[in-house]
Structures are given as structure tokens and as C-alpha cells.
Scaffold this motif. Sequence first.
Motif, PDB file in Angstrom:
ATOM      1  N   CYS A 167       0.838  -1.203   0.000  1.00 30.99           N
ATOM      2  CA  CYS A 167       0.000   0.000   0.000  1.00 30.99           C
ATOM      3  C   CYS A 167       0.869   1.247   0.000  1.00 30.99           C
ATOM      4  CB  CYS A 167      -0.921   0.012   1.212  1.00 30.99           C
ATOM      5  SG  CYS A 167      -0.057   0.073   2.779  1.00 30.99           S
ATOM      6  N   VAL A 168       0.316   2.303  -0.538  1.00 32.66           N
ATOM      7  CA  VAL A 168       0.992   3.599  -0.481  1.00 32.66           C
ATOM      8  C   VAL A 168       0.833   4.116   0.944  1.00 32.66           C
ATOM      9  CG1 VAL A 168       1.006   5.956  -1.362  1.00 32.66           C
ATOM     10  CG2 VAL A 168       0.562   4.031  -2.912  1.00 32.66           C
ATOM     11  N   SER A 169       1.943   4.391   1.592  1.00 32.92           N
ATOM     12  CA  SER A 169       1.885   4.765   3.004  1.00 32.92           C
ATOM     13  C   SER A 169       1.497   6.228   3.176  1.00 32.92           C
ATOM     14  CB  SER A 169       3.249   4.526   3.651  1.00 32.92           C
ATOM     15  OG  SER A 169       3.192   4.865   5.013  1.00 32.92           O
ATOM     16  N   ASP A 170       0.755   6.486   4.259  1.00 37.15           N
ATOM     17  CA  ASP A 170       0.469   7.873   4.636  1.00 37.15           C
ATOM     18  C   ASP A 170       1.618   8.472   5.430  1.00 37.15           C
ATOM     19  OD1 ASP A 170      -2.009   8.202   3.479  1.00 37.15           O
ATOM     20  OD2 ASP A 170      -3.029   7.201   5.150  1.00 37.15           O
ATOM     21  N   PHE A 171       2.561   7.616   5.815  1.00 36.00           N
ATOM     22  CA  PHE A 171       3.698   8.106   6.597  1.00 36.00           C
ATOM     23  C   PHE A 171       4.894   8.287   5.678  1.00 36.00           C
ATOM     24  CE2 PHE A 171       0.993   5.504   9.303  1.00 36.00           C
ATOM     25  CZ  PHE A 171       0.687   6.419  10.291  1.00 36.00           C
ATOM     26  N   ASP A 172       5.810   9.145   6.110  1.00 38.19           N
ATOM     27  CA  ASP A 172       7.034   9.338   5.338  1.00 38.19           C
ATOM     28  C   ASP A 172       8.150   8.527   5.964  1.00 38.19           C
ATOM     29  OD1 ASP A 172       5.917  11.089   3.503  1.00 38.19           O
ATOM     30  OD2 ASP A 172       6.200  12.799   4.841  1.00 38.19           O
ATOM     31  N   ARG A 173       9.069   8.083   5.116  1.00 38.75           N
ATOM     32  CA  ARG A 173      10.193   7.300   5.609  1.00 38.75           C
ATOM     33  C   ARG A 173      11.412   8.178   5.856  1.00 38.75           C
ATOM     34  NH1 ARG A 173      14.695   5.411   3.365  1.00 38.75           N
ATOM     35  NH2 ARG A 173      15.694   3.767   4.576  1.00 38.75           N
ATOM     36  N   ASP A 271       2.318   8.316 -10.615  1.00 36.48           N
ATOM     37  CA  ASP A 271       1.262   8.159 -11.630  1.00 36.48           C
ATOM     38  C   ASP A 271       1.715   7.351 -12.858  1.00 36.48           C
ATOM     39  OD1 ASP A 271       2.698  10.006 -13.116  1.00 36.48           O
ATOM     40  OD2 ASP A 271       1.283  11.651 -12.830  1.00 36.48           O
ATOM     41  N   GLU A 272       3.016   6.989 -12.898  1.00 34.25           N
ATOM     42  CA  GLU A 272       3.479   6.089 -13.984  1.00 34.25           C
ATOM     43  C   GLU A 272       3.345   4.623 -13.606  1.00 34.25           C
ATOM     44  OE1 GLU A 272       7.557   6.636 -15.516  1.00 34.25           O
ATOM     45  OE2 GLU A 272       7.703   8.164 -13.967  1.00 34.25           O
ATOM     46  N   VAL A 273       3.178   4.353 -12.306  1.00 34.59           N
ATOM     47  CA  VAL A 273       3.277   2.968 -11.839  1.00 34.59           C
ATOM     48  C   VAL A 273       2.235   2.075 -12.517  1.00 34.59           C
ATOM     49  CG1 VAL A 273       3.009   1.494  -9.789  1.00 34.59           C
ATOM     50  CG2 VAL A 273       4.402   3.567  -9.668  1.00 34.59           C
ATOM     51  N   LYS A 274       1.077   2.635 -12.777  1.00 34.31           N
ATOM     52  CA  LYS A 274      -0.003   1.858 -13.409  1.00 34.31           C
ATOM     53  C   LYS A 274       0.378   1.378 -14.811  1.00 34.31           C
ATOM     54  CE  LYS A 274      -2.482   5.930 -15.251  1.00 34.31           C
ATOM     55  NZ  LYS A 274      -1.225   6.509 -15.697  1.00 34.31           N
ATOM     56  N   LYS A 293       0.197  -6.325  -6.540  1.00 35.24           N
ATOM     57  CA  LYS A 293      -0.836  -5.295  -6.436  1.00 35.24           C
ATOM     58  C   LYS A 293      -0.349  -4.141  -5.559  1.00 35.24           C
ATOM     59  CE  LYS A 293      -5.127  -6.891  -5.684  1.00 35.24           C
ATOM     60  NZ  LYS A 293      -6.336  -7.257  -4.865  1.00 35.24           N
ATOM     61  N   ILE A 294      -0.655  -2.938  -5.995  1.00 36.63           N
ATOM     62  CA  ILE A 294      -0.298  -1.741  -5.220  1.00 36.63           C
ATOM     63  C   ILE A 294      -1.595  -0.980  -4.970  1.00 36.63           C
ATOM     64  CG2 ILE A 294       1.057   0.398  -5.213  1.00 36.63           C
ATOM     65  CD1 ILE A 294       2.894  -1.081  -7.344  1.00 36.63           C
ATOM     66  N   VAL A 295      -1.879  -0.712  -3.701  1.00 33.00           N
ATOM     67  CA  VAL A 295      -3.163  -0.083  -3.366  1.00 33.00           C
ATOM     68  C   VAL A 295      -2.907   1.327  -2.844  1.00 33.00           C
ATOM     69  CG1 VAL A 295      -5.287  -0.290  -2.026  1.00 33.00           C
ATOM     70  CG2 VAL A 295      -4.125  -2.353  -2.858  1.00 33.00           C
ATOM     71  N   ASP A 296      -3.536   2.286  -3.490  1.00 35.45           N
ATOM     72  CA  ASP A 296      -3.406   3.692  -3.095  1.00 35.45           C
ATOM     73  C   ASP A 296      -4.756   4.167  -2.579  1.00 35.45           C
ATOM     74  OD1 ASP A 296      -2.758   6.364  -2.832  1.00 35.45           O
ATOM     75  OD2 ASP A 296      -3.005   6.796  -4.970  1.00 35.45           O
ATOM     76  N   HIS A 297      -4.931   4.103  -1.279  1.00 38.63           N
ATOM     77  CA  HIS A 297      -6.173   4.563  -0.649  1.00 38.63           C
ATOM     78  C   HIS A 297      -7.401   4.009  -1.368  1.00 38.63           C
ATOM     79  CE1 HIS A 297      -2.964   7.329   0.534  1.00 38.63           C
ATOM     80  NE2 HIS A 297      -3.564   7.261   1.706  1.00 38.63           N
ATOM     81  N   GLY A 298      -7.432   2.677  -1.493  1.00 38.34           N
ATOM     82  CA  GLY A 298      -8.600   2.016  -2.082  1.00 38.34           C
ATOM     83  C   GLY A 298      -8.504   1.843  -3.586  1.00 38.34           C
ATOM     84  N   LYS A 299      -7.664   2.606  -4.250  1.00 41.43           N
ATOM     85  CA  LYS A 299      -7.506   2.448  -5.708  1.00 41.43           C
ATOM     86  C   LYS A 299      -6.453   1.380  -5.974  1.00 41.43           C
ATOM     87  CE  LYS A 299      -6.428   6.218  -7.925  1.00 41.43           C
ATOM     88  NZ  LYS A 299      -6.375   7.604  -7.605  1.00 41.43           N
ATOM     89  N   GLU A 300      -6.833   0.335  -6.697  1.00 41.25           N
ATOM     90  CA  GLU A 300      -5.900  -0.779  -6.902  1.00 41.25           C
ATOM     91  C   GLU A 300      -5.172  -0.674  -8.233  1.00 41.25           C
ATOM     92  OE1 GLU A 300      -7.850  -4.539  -6.508  1.00 41.25           O
ATOM     93  OE2 GLU A 300      -8.104  -4.279  -4.338  1.00 41.25           O
TER      94      GLU A 300
END
Length: 340
Positions: A167-173, A271-274, A293-300
Motif C-alpha cells: 500500500c501507499v503509506s500515509d507516513f514518510d520514511r 502516476d506512472e506505476v499503473k 498489487k499496489i493499493v493507493d487509498h482504495g484504488k488498486e
Amino acid sequence: MKKDIDWENLGFGYIQTEKRYVSNFKDGAWDEGCITEDANIVMSECAGVLQYAQTIFEGMKAYTTKDGRIVTFRPDLNAQRMLDSADRLEMPRFPADRFVDAVTQVVRANSAYVPPYGSGASLYIRPYMFGINPVIGVKPADEYQFRVFTTPVGPYFKGGVKPLTICVSDFDRAAPRGTGHIKAGLNYAMSLHAIVTAHANGFDENMYLDSATRTKVEETGGANFLFVTKDGKVVTPKSDTILPSITRRSLMHVAEHYLGLEVEEREVRFDEVKDFAECGLCGTAAVISPVGKIVDHGKEICMPSGMEKMGPVTQKLYDTLTGIQMGLLEAPKGWIHVIE
Ligand code: PLP
Ligand code: COI
């Protein structure tokens, strides 16, 4: 004689082995270092590592090759990266040649724990260094300990090579101009809440975006990304705030020089990942773990390579890299360090 361990079913966990290496830094110099059986560390309650997290580490593996040798992979690069980490955290440098020698000594001393060829397991090697004397004002410690221990491991992700859902994290690394490019314990401490959150939501890992703009792909908590374009080009994110993975650098070389693929290290917009055909996580622990699969806030985003197996290019990269590590394929000069 090898230890009686169920090598095929090992996970990525800590199993105490017999010997470890220790060297102490005091009065401005490292002592000569030695192998010890004592797995415990006694230190002040006020040690720099405990108060201000002054600790850095490396991760590498020892393998048994097809012809029965025990080898490590590019340990000189781990030694160099540890120098970079030490510089950034105001720690003394543990000389690169001594680093490789310490790793060699510890693996040799624990050779009964190096998993046999073909088991899918390896001996994980963990060099690390930390501030050990009392520090209460915020400043670097004066005394340090450098240690190396080993532990036999299997795959980092449960399920072996099954594609992961991230998943795309809401936190920063990592912050711009921060410590993302070095292997400091603090980077992992601050990722713990993010990984626990990801797991609680049913994901295997986080995809971190760049913290300045949150538009570009960085890495995961413990691995760099590799993508494959629909026309077979291997792309990896370029960023000053990701760890320069030795596995990723090696895979890019393998892609170009063994597989004849075009390679690109460049900024990768989220936005290129798709549009990519394949995605993998690469690192010592992860080797190459495919992402399905990569999930961005519900968008798969579902990778065309699917959820059943690695994509074809990822598979070729995996086979070639592990073939080099296990002695099935000729390695570039200097990549394989023979221990015994
Ligand atoms: N990125 C992070 C944050 C890591 O912790 C690691 C593991 O070492 C990697 C990438 C992969 O680096 P390497 O291939 O050198 O093990
Ligand atoms: C490694 O790949 O060696 C690492 O240090 C990653 C860590 C998350 C286990």
C-alpha cells in the motif's frame, strides 16, 4: 557437521548462533577485536544508543554454492556503506578491510549454521555499531562497539515468492537531506508504526513516496523498487533519500550485461506505476520479491504479471542473480568473496 535445523522451513527470524565478533572503540581507536561466545551486551543505562539511537547496521548473507564453498556477496560494498552511515551519524569509521575480515571470521566460526546448497535458506549476517558510553546532553558518544552476528534465515516474506500486495503509506520514511540514504536504526524505528498499520490493513509492505512532494516512488521499509516497462526496460527510482541497495545495483548490472536489457535509474512518478508490466522489491533479505498489487487509498493497481507468479523479467533477474550467488553462473570480478 551442519546443525540439525529444518532449513527448508526457516522464516526470517533470529536463531542464536555460537560465535560473534566484537571490537571496541575507546580513546580514539579500535581495539584488535575478537570472536566471542557471549551474545549479550552489558552497557550503561545512559548509553548513547539507548538515549539517542546512535546505531547503524548492515545486512548481508552467506551462501553455500553448488560446489560446496561458503561465499558472501560483495561485502566490500557493505563495508563502504557502513563508512557512509558512520560519517552521517558522527561515529568512528570501522575500516573496510577489517569489516570484511570480521564478517569472514564470524561466518567461518559459524559454518555449521550456513544452510546447505539448494535449501533456499542462507546465513544472514548483521554487522552493527553503536554508541556505548553514557551520553545525556545531545552529542555523539565517545566510545563505540562494532559487532557482527549471524542467524540462519529463509525468505523475508511469508509465502516465499508469491506476489505481494503493498500500500501507499500515509507516513514518510525519510526527509529531504535527512538519513534515508544510510542504514541507521532510527530509519527503521520510525517505520514501525507504518508497517504495523500496513499489516493491520492486510498489506505486506508500504510503498513510501518522496516526503517533499508525495508524487515520486521511493522505496519500501526494507527494499528498493525495480519496475519493468511493457517494452522490457528495467527502471529503478533515483533519489537521494533511499538506501543505495547493493542488490538493486547488482540487478541493474545483471539486467544490462547478462540479460541485454535496457536499464534506467531515474525519478519514477507514482502516476506512472499503473503503466509498468512488473514490479519487484529488491534487497538482501527480500532478494527480489514480486509485487502483484499496489493499493493507493482504495484504488488498486494490479500488475499485469498477476498474483500467482513472478513476471518473466523479474524471474530472469532472480534466476541470474541467485545463479551468480550460488556459483551456477560466472560472477563479475570481485562479486563473490570466498570464505571457505
Ligand atoms: N532499502 C532499505 C530501506 C533497506 O533496509 C535495505 C536492506 O538492506 C535495502 C533497501 C536493500 O539493500 P541491500 O540490497 O544492500 O540489502
Ligand atoms: C536487509 O535486506 O539486509 C535488511 O537489512 C532489510 C531489513 C528490513 C531486514
